[in-house]
Design an enzyme around this catalytic site. Structure first.
Site, PDB file in Angstrom:
ATOM      1  N   LYS A   1       2.732  -3.369   6.294  1.00 20.44           N
ATOM      2  CA  LYS A   1       2.846  -3.669   5.028  1.00 20.44           C
ATOM      3  C   LYS A   1       4.438  -3.554   4.684  1.00 20.44           C
ATOM      4  O   LYS A   1       5.141  -4.326   3.770  1.00 20.44           O
ATOM      5  CB  LYS A   1       2.274  -2.688   4.025  1.00 20.44           C
ATOM      6  CG  LYS A   1       0.613  -2.851   4.272  1.00 20.44           C
ATOM      7  CD  LYS A   1       0.311  -4.247   3.368  1.00 20.44           C
ATOM      8  CE  LYS A   1      -1.231  -4.463   3.464  1.00 20.44           C
ATOM      9  NZ  LYS A   1      -1.568  -5.879   2.967  1.00 20.44           N
TER      10      LYS A   1
ATOM     11  N   SER B   1       0.766  -1.248   0.101  1.00 21.91           N
ATOM     12  CA  SER B   1       0.060   0.003   0.107  1.00 21.91           C
ATOM     13  C   SER B   1       0.836   1.177   0.015  1.00 21.91           C
ATOM     14  O   SER B   1       2.014   1.236   0.546  1.00 21.91           O
ATOM     15  CB  SER B   1      -0.803   0.122   1.117  1.00 21.91           C
ATOM     16  OG  SER B   1      -1.591   1.186   1.714  1.00 21.91           O
TER      17      SER B   1
ATOM     18  N   TYR C   1      -0.555  -0.040  10.312  1.00 18.72           N
ATOM     19  CA  TYR C   1      -0.633  -0.906   8.822  1.00 18.72           C
ATOM     20  C   TYR C   1       0.278  -0.653   8.024  1.00 18.72           C
ATOM     21  O   TYR C   1       0.767  -1.582   7.478  1.00 18.72           O
ATOM     22  CB  TYR C   1      -2.277  -0.333   8.378  1.00 18.72           C
ATOM     23  CG  TYR C   1      -2.475  -0.801   7.164  1.00 18.72           C
ATOM     24  CD1 TYR C   1      -3.200  -2.081   6.941  1.00 18.72           C
ATOM     25  CD2 TYR C   1      -2.360   0.031   5.954  1.00 18.72           C
ATOM     26  CE1 TYR C   1      -3.564  -2.479   5.512  1.00 18.72           C
ATOM     27  CE2 TYR C   1      -2.783  -0.163   4.788  1.00 18.72           C
ATOM     28  CZ  TYR C   1      -3.410  -1.536   4.511  1.00 18.72           C
ATOM     29  OH  TYR C   1      -3.625  -1.965   3.279  1.00 18.72           O
TER      30      TYR C   1
END
Lengths: 329, 329
Positions: B154, B126, B150
């Site tokens: 990632k 992402s 998050y």
């Protein structure tokens, strides 16, 4: 204040211990207790300070919680499987370097949920987080592209350090150590070992093998400078770091040829004559992917200071490891 | 060939499934079997192809080994706890996004030790791996500075992907998805939700809230483009990637104002009139730290292609989600 050193049995750990005991304080606060931890219980140097030495495998269940049970104010996390071994033993490298580090961070998080606990955590990362393709001079904003499992594990330790710090779990700072020269002790199998070997061995009348060309450039710090980085990091106000909690240190960029010139000035031409050229294609290829030079402006601005020149690095080695004497013992 | 989609129940997973079934082949090889996995067993679309749907929590012991027991040739790893939830639930985010990913990689490694197994693995990363400070246009060499757990998870998934690929465990490629617009379905609580909401809701005659200024710029891809990225990645020869296995995709940089202009052209001024300005300081601050634009030259050179303009993104949404009709249903 209470200090915990994880990986205290290693070369840098022992020198850091000695420096802290000599000062008796850190960041203006006197050291009340010092815990030395490693896979084997580190030797306890004579001191007025309350020292506990423990054998601890950070990757074992509950080991990290045990280490922080006295809630140290400052934690130096130096423990790691070195590059060569982490490459040879995939599982061991990930278990110690990644799981061990994460378990330490998690133990601090768990402790902080039960009570108020917010230690300073100094994590030793490495320039092994960088690999080719690289610019000739690496800026502070260089993307991390590790070419080894060790470098990958250190890069992940940095990312976790930043996230746990952002979350207010601890006050973390990562120090990307340059290659340490002159490493005392016997030659080891590390691919980078020759950078120390070509200085250390000739200074005591022994032959040393040089497997690369004299034009090879690399990034160095003396053990003294490395200990200085760690102590400065422990005392640093991290407010200005933002999310970029890991720093390139102000090392010294030098070619092998410049190393040899310094050896000649400090140790004489007899020492230089003991360097035997024996090119090793595998080492030549590995070294070609390593960082050569950095513009470490951020850490300089934050007051970190390194070695002035290679002559001083050699002189420090002679003073610290050889009692000031060179030549055959 | 056999394909496994982990996270097949999500919006992108469902659209990827549909696209693969429609083609019936990937990279010139016909699809013999397709396994759809998610935390709840995904719906099985009608097809001639042998489809298995399984409920699987990737972070549970043995779950990853079970998923790859038929040795899929291509694995799409889309499963993740989204940004907002990973931020709200620290443990769940790390368990699914970090441990789940690592357990998948490890299961492949274990399988490869017992027999010859070397799948292609497409990992959805992402643009959340990037956060301020950022240049106006982000180059392919930008350092990863995630500002959320998050994004951290990632970024770690990317580092592990590169190391496992370097080790020859699998042939990995990471795709940093832009923010997907127009997301179909009901509004969600994601801070980025308004980028879709201000298009999706007015197109069906509903009011939408705009919490930021029209000058805000961000980086987008349509669901169609995202599915195209994944399929192209699965077919790509990764030889030229080196250690940099994760790629910025050729998204579309647009301001909110440009989004609204496109909405006016495609949906008319009645649609635009349904956007209600309601500034939200918290969202304004979060969005300010997000990437605005990329120079995704590497992925363009590798043949990835994205959306041409925002009008097309809106038209694709109307075609794919609204059966070509706009206005109150």
């Amino acid at each position: 204040m209470k200090i915990l050193i994880i990986g205290a049995g290693g070369m840098i750990g022992r020198k850091l211990t000695a420096a802290l005991l000599k000062d008796g304080s850190l960041n203006g606060r006197s050291i009340a207790a010092l815990t030395l931890a490693d896979i084997f219980a580190p030797e306890v140097p004579p001191s007025q300070i309350d020292i506990v030495s423990v054998a601890n495998d950070l990757s074992a269940e509950g080991a990290a919680a045990e280490l922080i049970k006295d809630r140290p104010d400052v934690i130096f996390h130096l423990a790691a499987i070195v590059s060569g071994e982490a490459e040879a033993d995939f599982e061991k490298g990930y278990r110690i370097n990644l799981d061990g580090t994460r378990l330490l961070y998690e133990a601090i998080r768990q402790a902080g949920q039960a009570e108020s606990y917010f230690p300073k955590l100094v994590f030793t990362s490495s320039i092994a987080v960088f690999g080719e393709p690289l610019p000739a001079v690496i800026p502070d904003t260089q993307v991390l592209t590790p070419l080894t499992s060790y470098g990958t594990q250190k890069a992940i330790g940095e990312l976790l350090l930043a996230d746990y710090s952002r979350r207010g779990i601890f006050d973390g700072i990562g120090i990307r150590l340059p290659t340490i020269v002159v490493r005392p002790g016997a030659p080891n199998k590390a691919a980078s070992g020759f950078f120390s070997g070509i200085i250390r061995e000739p200074l005591v009348g022994l032959e040393a093998v040089l497997p690369v060309a004299e034009t090879v450039r690399h990034w160095f710090a003396s053990p003294r400078a490395a200990v200085g980085f760690l102590i400065h990091a422990a005392a640093l106000n991290t407010e200005s770091l933002g999310q970029r909690r890991s720093l390139n240190m102000p090392g010294l960029s030098a070619t092998v040829g410049e190393q040899i010139e310094a050896l000649e000035r400090v140790g004489g031409s007899d020492a230089v004559a003991l360097i035997r050229r024996e090119p090793d294609a595998k080492i030549i290829e590995m070294v070609a992917g390593w960082p050569k030079n950095f513009d470490a402006q951020r850490s300089i601005d934050l007051g970190f200071s390194g070695d002035n020149n290679f002559d001083d690095i050699i002189r420090a080695h002679i003073a610290d490891e050889l009692n000031g004497r060179i030549g055959k013992p």
